[in-house]
Design a protein around this motif. Structure first.
Motif, PDB file in Angstrom:
ATOM      1  N   PRO B 276       0.839  -1.205   0.000  1.00 40.66           N
ATOM      2  CA  PRO B 276       0.000   0.000   0.000  1.00 40.66           C
ATOM      3  C   PRO B 276       0.868   1.247   0.000  1.00 40.66           C
ATOM      4  CG  PRO B 276      -0.495  -1.451   1.876  1.00 40.66           C
ATOM      5  CD  PRO B 276       0.773  -1.939   1.272  1.00 40.66           C
ATOM      6  N   PRO B 277       0.302   2.385  -0.404  1.00 39.38           N
ATOM      7  CA  PRO B 277       1.047   3.638  -0.247  1.00 39.38           C
ATOM      8  C   PRO B 277       1.362   3.851   1.239  1.00 39.38           C
ATOM      9  CG  PRO B 277      -1.002   4.001  -1.449  1.00 39.38           C
ATOM     10  CD  PRO B 277      -1.054   2.605  -0.926  1.00 39.38           C
ATOM     11  N   LEU B 278       2.403   4.617   1.505  1.00 35.62           N
ATOM     12  CA  LEU B 278       2.744   4.861   2.909  1.00 35.62           C
ATOM     13  C   LEU B 278       1.613   5.601   3.602  1.00 35.62           C
ATOM     14  CD1 LEU B 278       4.803   4.617   5.170  1.00 35.62           C
ATOM     15  CD2 LEU B 278       5.722   6.840   4.475  1.00 35.62           C
ATOM     16  N   ARG B 279       1.120   6.678   2.940  1.00 38.17           N
ATOM     17  CA  ARG B 279       0.109   7.498   3.602  1.00 38.17           C
ATOM     18  C   ARG B 279      -0.615   8.296   2.520  1.00 38.17           C
ATOM     19  NH1 ARG B 279      -0.912  12.008   6.779  1.00 38.17           N
ATOM     20  NH2 ARG B 279      -1.517  11.514   8.919  1.00 38.17           N
TER      21      ARG B 279
END
Lengths: 154, 285
Positions: B276-279
């Motif tokens: 997933p993307p970090l944030r």
């Protein structure tokens, strides 16, 4: 039992990050949904393509409940204040946003839906809610320029 | 995947940082020849998040003959020192000699990185005896520390798969754990630049064998020749090749530059839907 949560898409499992950008909001939402019992009826608007219904359903599922059309043990209302609170807000800064949200904080009745649309607020379903003063407010903040409330009415 | 004492999930991409105990390796040119300098390099790459260090006592290119005794003198005590200081770190040793492999495993090594493709047939027995992992590379059968000269293949990828999978089977038969066997097409080893480019382009075929794939691309001549860049000016080309291998699903990246490679692999891993993307909040408020 009735609860209010915002239609924040970051709450959906399909948009999960490694670091949750809405961790306190999510915790408050799950707390609220957990109090609605096993059968939850969702009340949401058609704003932003009806995404509020998806967010509501995902929260109910995360809490182990079932979404029902009738015979509910609780009602989950999905909606939020303006999305124009700051320059980085989705709808950019609108100077009227803070006062608009402040008015909602005092009372949802009589919300100006025309102004709500200009301020990117998903407020159509908020009108029938009792005031926040009568609720247990679990979250009240605008971390990304969008005003969120999580509240529970007994 | 199990690398000696350490286990990793199937969705993890691992950084293997190169630590040379050599006076003459092509990229660092002896910068970590002194033991304390090499130890400082280990501390640096651990801080940068490398899961694995690959310690080598002999440069890959031709040069002064290094005896097994001299190779052991360069790496064995150093492995023991790193093991003692970093219990959570995977220690790999770049050697083709079974005698050296046994000594480093006794000192705490987790992985034997046989960059010369099974030149010493007893190396697999050492890996099995010490429950170490082994990296099975493809070199086209060349003698260790020789440069490729007019080597050609009908199909370099088919040859790399056949040889590394055969080597993996030998390791398995010798008693190395299935989850402790990794294959490596070995860019530039027994290959010209065209071969290394094709191996990169078709890396998915190696991944499809089911064995975890290691790639060693860092600052190599195929990058230099492709872009007309000298050693020291090959990072961008290395990272481009890294991206292609990451998209194909390579699991271990043997590198000089850890943070740059990590960022590249993380980005590609997310594009591939494996991370997933970090944030992410933009548009999702």
């Amino acid at each position: 039992m009735k609860a209010l949560v915002p239609g924040t898409l970051a709450l959906l499992p399909s948009y999960a990050s490694i670091e949750d950008p809405v961790a306190p909001l999510r915790a408050a939402c799950l707390d609220a949904v957990g109090r609605l019992g096993p059968r939850v009826r969702i009340v949401s608007s058609a704003a932003t393509g009806g995404s509020g219904a998806r967010v509501g359903a995902a929260l109910v599922a995360a809490g182990g409940g079932t979404v029902v059309e009738s015979g509910e043990t609780g009602v989950l209302v999905v909606g939020n204040g303006s999305a124009t609170r700051t320059e980085k807000a989705p709808g950019h800064l609108d100077e009227r946003a803070a006062a608009f949200d402040e008015a909602l904080r005092a009372s949802f009745a009589g919300v100006d839906l025309e102004l709500a649309e200009e301020l990117w607020a998903d407020a159509a379903c908020l009108r029938d809610l009792p005031p926040l003063a009568d609720a247990e407010v679990l979250y009240d903040d605008a971390p990304y320029g969008v005003q969120y409330w999580v509240a529970v009415w007994a | 995947m199990k690398l000696g004492r350490h286990a990793f999930g199937d969705d993890e991409a691992l950084m293997m940082a190169i630590v040379n105990r050599t006076p003459d390796s092509f990229f660092d040119k002896g910068a970590t020849w002194a033991e304390d300098a090499a130890f400082a390099r280990v501390a640096e790459v651990v801080a940068q998040g490398a899961e694995i260090v690959d310690i080598g006592g002999i440069k890959a290119a031709p040069g002064v003959e290094i005896s097994a005794a001299e190779e052991k003198a360069r790496v064995v005590d150093f492995v023991a020192r790193v093991r003692d200081s970093y219990p959570g770190l995977v220690i790999s040793v770049d050697t083709w000699r079974a005698e050296v492999g046994a000594a480093v495993c006794a000192a705490g090594a987790d992985v034997l990185n046989d960059a010369w493709g099974g030149a010493d047939p007893e190396l697999v027995d050492v890996a099995a005896e010490y429950d170490a992992a082994i990296i099975c590379t493809h070199t086209g059968g060349v003698t260790p520390r020789t440069r490729p000269y007019r080597i050609d293949y009908d199909d370099v990828v088919a040859a790399a798969i056949a040889d590394t999978v055969a080597y993996a089977s030998r390791a398995l038969s010798a008693g190395v754990a299935r989850e402790s066997i990794v294959i490596d097409p070995a860019h530039d080893f027994g290959k010209n630049t065209f071969h290394s480019l094709e191996i990169t382009r078709r890396l998915d075929e190696m991944v499809a064998t089911g064995w975890p794939v290691l790639v060693s691309l860092s600052n190599k001549d195929f990058v230099g020749e492709t872009l007309g860049r000298e050693v020291g000016d090959r990072l961008l080309g290395t990272l481009a090749a890294t991206s292609v291998c990451a998209l194909a699903g390579a699991r271990i990246y043997r590198v000089h530059q850890v943070p740059e490679t990590r960022q590249t692999v993380d980005m590609v891993w997310s594009i591939a839907g494996r991370r997933p993307p970090l944030r992410a909040i933009r548009g999702l408020q």
